[in-house]
Design a protein around this motif. Structure first.
Motif, PDB file in Angstrom:
ATOM      1  N   UNK A  37       0.843  -1.202   0.000  1.00 48.73           N
ATOM      2  CA  UNK A  37       0.000   0.000   0.000  1.00 48.73           C
ATOM      3  C   UNK A  37       0.887   1.265   0.000  1.00 48.73           C
ATOM      4  N   UNK A  38       1.884   1.280   0.868  1.00 44.63           N
ATOM      5  CA  UNK A  38       2.786   2.445   0.939  1.00 44.63           C
ATOM      6  C   UNK A  38       3.461   2.693  -0.401  1.00 44.63           C
ATOM      7  N   UNK A  39       3.927   1.612  -1.015  1.00 47.64           N
ATOM      8  CA  UNK A  39       4.627   1.738  -2.297  1.00 47.64           C
ATOM      9  C   UNK A  39       3.713   2.251  -3.389  1.00 47.64           C
ATOM     10  N   UNK A  40       2.464   1.758  -3.392  1.00 49.45           N
ATOM     11  CA  UNK A  40       1.532   2.158  -4.454  1.00 49.45           C
ATOM     12  C   UNK A  40       1.041   3.591  -4.268  1.00 49.45           C
ATOM     13  N   UNK A  41       0.667   3.907  -3.021  1.00 45.00           N
ATOM     14  CA  UNK A  41       0.005   5.186  -2.770  1.00 45.00           C
ATOM     15  C   UNK A  41       1.018   6.302  -2.511  1.00 45.00           C
ATOM     16  N   UNK A  42       1.972   6.014  -1.623  1.00 44.39           N
ATOM     17  CA  UNK A  42       2.891   7.095  -1.229  1.00 44.39           C
ATOM     18  C   UNK A  42       4.220   7.019  -1.959  1.00 44.39           C
ATOM     19  N   UNK A  43       4.393   5.974  -2.760  1.00 42.40           N
ATOM     20  CA  UNK A  43       5.685   5.770  -3.455  1.00 42.40           C
ATOM     21  C   UNK A  43       6.853   5.781  -2.457  1.00 42.40           C
ATOM     22  N   UNK A  44       6.587   5.190  -1.307  1.00 46.14           N
ATOM     23  CA  UNK A  44       7.670   5.108  -0.311  1.00 46.14           C
ATOM     24  C   UNK A  44       7.721   3.697   0.256  1.00 46.14           C
ATOM     25  N   UNK A  45       8.690   3.443   1.112  1.00 47.41           N
ATOM     26  CA  UNK A  45       8.813   2.120   1.717  1.00 47.41           C
ATOM     27  C   UNK A  45       9.704   1.206   0.885  1.00 47.41           C
ATOM     28  N   UNK A  46       9.851  -0.034   1.349  1.00 51.42           N
ATOM     29  CA  UNK A  46      10.820  -0.933   0.702  1.00 51.42           C
ATOM     30  C   UNK A  46      10.380  -1.493  -0.652  1.00 51.42           C
ATOM     31  N   UNK A  47       9.071  -1.450  -0.951  1.00 52.87           N
ATOM     32  CA  UNK A  47       8.605  -2.065  -2.205  1.00 52.87           C
ATOM     33  C   UNK A  47       8.454  -1.006  -3.301  1.00 52.87           C
ATOM     34  N   UNK A  48       9.164  -1.207  -4.413  1.00 52.40           N
ATOM     35  CA  UNK A  48       9.164  -0.177  -5.466  1.00 52.40           C
ATOM     36  C   UNK A  48       7.861  -0.155  -6.256  1.00 52.40           C
ATOM     37  N   UNK A  49       7.138  -1.244  -6.327  1.00 50.41           N
ATOM     38  CA  UNK A  49       5.829  -1.321  -6.995  1.00 50.41           C
ATOM     39  C   UNK A  49       5.884  -0.694  -8.395  1.00 50.41           C
ATOM     40  N   UNK A  50       6.699  -1.287  -9.256  1.00 53.39           N
ATOM     41  CA  UNK A  50       6.954  -0.699 -10.574  1.00 53.39           C
ATOM     42  C   UNK A  50       5.904  -1.139 -11.596  1.00 53.39           C
ATOM     43  N   UNK A  51       5.359  -0.199 -12.358  1.00 50.91           N
ATOM     44  CA  UNK A  51       4.339  -0.570 -13.354  1.00 50.91           C
ATOM     45  C   UNK A  51       4.971  -1.357 -14.504  1.00 50.91           C
ATOM     46  N   UNK A  52       4.196  -2.202 -15.157  1.00 51.96           N
ATOM     47  CA  UNK A  52       4.723  -2.942 -16.319  1.00 51.96           C
ATOM     48  C   UNK A  52       4.079  -2.472 -17.611  1.00 51.96           C
ATOM     49  N   UNK A  53       2.976  -1.724 -17.489  1.00 50.95           N
ATOM     50  CA  UNK A  53       2.168  -1.308 -18.645  1.00 50.95           C
ATOM     51  C   UNK A  53       1.562  -2.510 -19.361  1.00 50.95           C
ATOM     52  N   UNK A  54       1.475  -3.627 -18.665  1.00 52.02           N
ATOM     53  CA  UNK A  54       0.905  -4.840 -19.276  1.00 52.02           C
ATOM     54  C   UNK A  54      -0.185  -5.398 -18.381  1.00 52.02           C
ATOM     55  N   UNK A  55      -1.226  -5.907 -19.025  1.00 50.38           N
ATOM     56  CA  UNK A  55      -2.220  -6.626 -18.253  1.00 50.38           C
ATOM     57  C   UNK A  55      -2.097  -8.108 -18.596  1.00 50.38           C
ATOM     58  N   UNK A  56      -3.037  -8.926 -18.123  1.00 52.20           N
ATOM     59  CA  UNK A  56      -2.889 -10.360 -18.391  1.00 52.20           C
ATOM     60  C   UNK A  56      -3.298 -10.683 -19.831  1.00 52.20           C
ATOM     61  N   UNK A  57      -2.651 -11.652 -20.449  1.00 50.47           N
ATOM     62  CA  UNK A  57      -2.993 -11.990 -21.841  1.00 50.47           C
ATOM     63  C   UNK A  57      -4.317 -12.757 -21.934  1.00 50.47           C
ATOM     64  N   UNK A  58      -4.865 -12.823 -23.154  1.00 50.08           N
ATOM     65  CA  UNK A  58      -6.125 -13.559 -23.346  1.00 50.08           C
ATOM     66  C   UNK A  58      -5.860 -15.023 -23.670  1.00 50.08           C
ATOM     67  N   UNK A  59      -4.623 -15.319 -24.095  1.00 50.33           N
ATOM     68  CA  UNK A  59      -4.309 -16.685 -24.556  1.00 50.33           C
ATOM     69  C   UNK A  59      -4.423 -16.780 -26.070  1.00 50.33           C
ATOM     70  N   UNK A  60      -4.954 -15.728 -26.712  1.00 51.75           N
ATOM     71  CA  UNK A  60      -5.120 -15.772 -28.176  1.00 51.75           C
ATOM     72  C   UNK A  60      -3.982 -15.070 -28.919  1.00 51.75           C
ATOM     73  N   UNK A  61      -3.011 -14.515 -28.183  1.00 49.72           N
ATOM     74  CA  UNK A  61      -1.891 -13.814 -28.816  1.00 49.72           C
ATOM     75  C   UNK A  61      -1.124 -14.800 -29.703  1.00 49.72           C
TER      76      UNK A  61
END
Ligand code: GLC
Length: 415
Positions: A37-61
């Motif tokens: 929560x801290x990493x996502x909301x406040x961008x602080x704490x030990x977890x960097x919570x880095x975005x990937x710009x990817x969601x889950x695939x459909x399996x049809x790729x």
């Protein structure tokens, strides 16, 4: 740093202090959720919570892709055909170690430049790519990166003791594109950069819609998950989690490491460090003489499996003692890692209503005797009657196939 308050500490059942009792697992899971929560909301704490710009695939790729996997031990290039029905084929593959076992080269030293490293990667790609075919390339780069777009990622800092010069702070995609251009590989277009945890999750999710956590338990350790509020896979860089009960051996290993104070969870659980922890304990407790980092996870696995371990440099009685320590260390590793999974589950499904598949890749989970079982046991212990809803599953070589899936997802977006 020992962050656990004295009164919450469990009684030690081992003289070394490696026991992680059920209440400690629960406390770590809570702290981990909090750090997410801290990493996502406040961008602080030990977890960097880095975005990937990817969601889950459909399996049809679908399509033909090159995947380049750079993770800290080997460089692996594959030509992958995604068939669009949750299936794939690896058409070609080449793998080379980052450090030549015969000492001819070592791409991880501070005396190696970024240019040399990426030229080496481009050479491996050139060896596999057909000159007449156009490929989109997915690049798995298993280090903490500031992801700017699907195909743009800047290395924040090396982990896993890699020191190659001139890469930290740089855009990894540009370094690769420049190296490919210098080799005349205009037919290979890098379109996606992902973390190996993300690749592992993408590969599992290509087949299994319940897969929403991806993790590596190998040379390094890290976990990603699908964050519902962002509809995006987030690379937590959980190896940097540091709210943990540590021993004097953890402190010593950290002090002597390349980046003291960083990657504290990873230094307690990952394959790169487990042998060294066993060595440090053996040196202190029994006066064993072994040089630093001379015991690796493979040696430890041999010892635990009762295979011939005469080459490890241990004498008589020491063998049995180091085996004991090894067993305690891998149990601790599995329990700490499972605690972090419980933390993720508590965030994404607080009442635990749905099924979840935790996709795992890495040598520890795959090969270390008793490791996967200890993770599953810890989860079962904590989840009670809901335990059947959560499954861990080996997603072998997920990071390579995952890079191809990421490239397919990126193409869908660009075209
Ligand atoms: C290290 C890296 C992380 C990677 C993990 C497993 O923790 O920082 O990005 O996912 O190793 O390879």
């Amino acid at each position: 740093m020992d962050l656990m308050p004295e009164n919450e500490k469990p009684a030690d059942h081992t003289p070394i202090g490696l026991n992680v009792a059920a209440p400690v697992v629960a406390a770590i899971a809570r702290d981990f959720s909090q750090a997410m929560e801290e990493g996502l909301v406040k961008k602080s704490g030990p977890l960097k919570m880095l975005p990937s710009f990817l969601t889950r695939p459909s399996g049809r790729e679908k399509g033909l892709f090159i995947s380049l996997d750079f993770g800290g031990t080997n460089i692996r290039v594959q030509v992958v055909k995604l068939e669009g029905n949750g299936q794939w084929q690896i058409l070609k593959m080449q793998s080379l170690p980052l450090r030549d076992p015969r000492g001819q080269y070592d791409l991880t030293l501070s005396t190696t430049s970024a240019e040399e490293l990426f030229a080496f990667l481009a050479d491996q790609i050139a060896a596999l790519a057909d000159k007449e075919t156009r490929y989109s390339l997915g690049h798995t780069f298993s280090f903490p990166c500031n992801q700017i777009a699907i195909n743009r990622a800047e290395l924040i800092q090396w982990t896993k003791e890699i020191r190659t010069a001139g890469v930290e702070g740089q855009e990894v995609g540009l370094l690769l594109a420049e190296a490919l251009a210098r080799k005349g590989l205009q037919n290979v277009r890098p379109v996606a950069i992902i973390n190996d945890t993300v690749g592992t999750l993408l590969t599992a999710a290509y087949l299994d819609p319940c897969a929403d956590i991806g993790t590596i338990c190998g040379t390094g350790h890290n976990t990603c998950y699908w964050e519902p509020s962002l509809n995006q896979i987030v690379n937590m860089e959980s190896g940097n989690f540091d709210r943990l009960p540590v021993t004097i051996y953890d402190l010593e290993l950290d002090k002597e490491s390349e980046k003291p104070g960083k990657q504290r969870l990873e230094k307690m659980v990952a394959g790169h460090y487990l042998g060294e922890l066993a060595r440090l304990i053996a040196v202190k407790q029994f006066g064993t003489f072994l040089p630093p980092y001379s015991l690796d996870a493979k040696g430890l696995a041999q010892l635990i499996a009762g295979e011939d371990s005469s080459l490890l440099g241990l004498q008589g009685q020491e063998t049995a003692r180091v085996k004991e320590i090894g067993l305690e260390l891998i149990t601790r590793s599995a329990r700490l890692v499972a605690a972090t999974f419980l933390g993720v589950l508590a965030r994404i499904d607080p009442g635990l209503e749905s099924r979840h598949t935790i996709a795992v890749d890495g040598s520890l989970y795959e090969k270390m005797p008793g490791y996967a079982a200890a993770i599953n046991k810890t989860l079962a212990e904590a989840l009670g009657e809901k335990a059947p809803l959560v499954t861990t599953k080996l997603s072998k070589d997920g990071s390579g196939v995952g890079a191809a899936i990421a490239a397919a997802l990126a193409e869908e977006r660009f075209l």
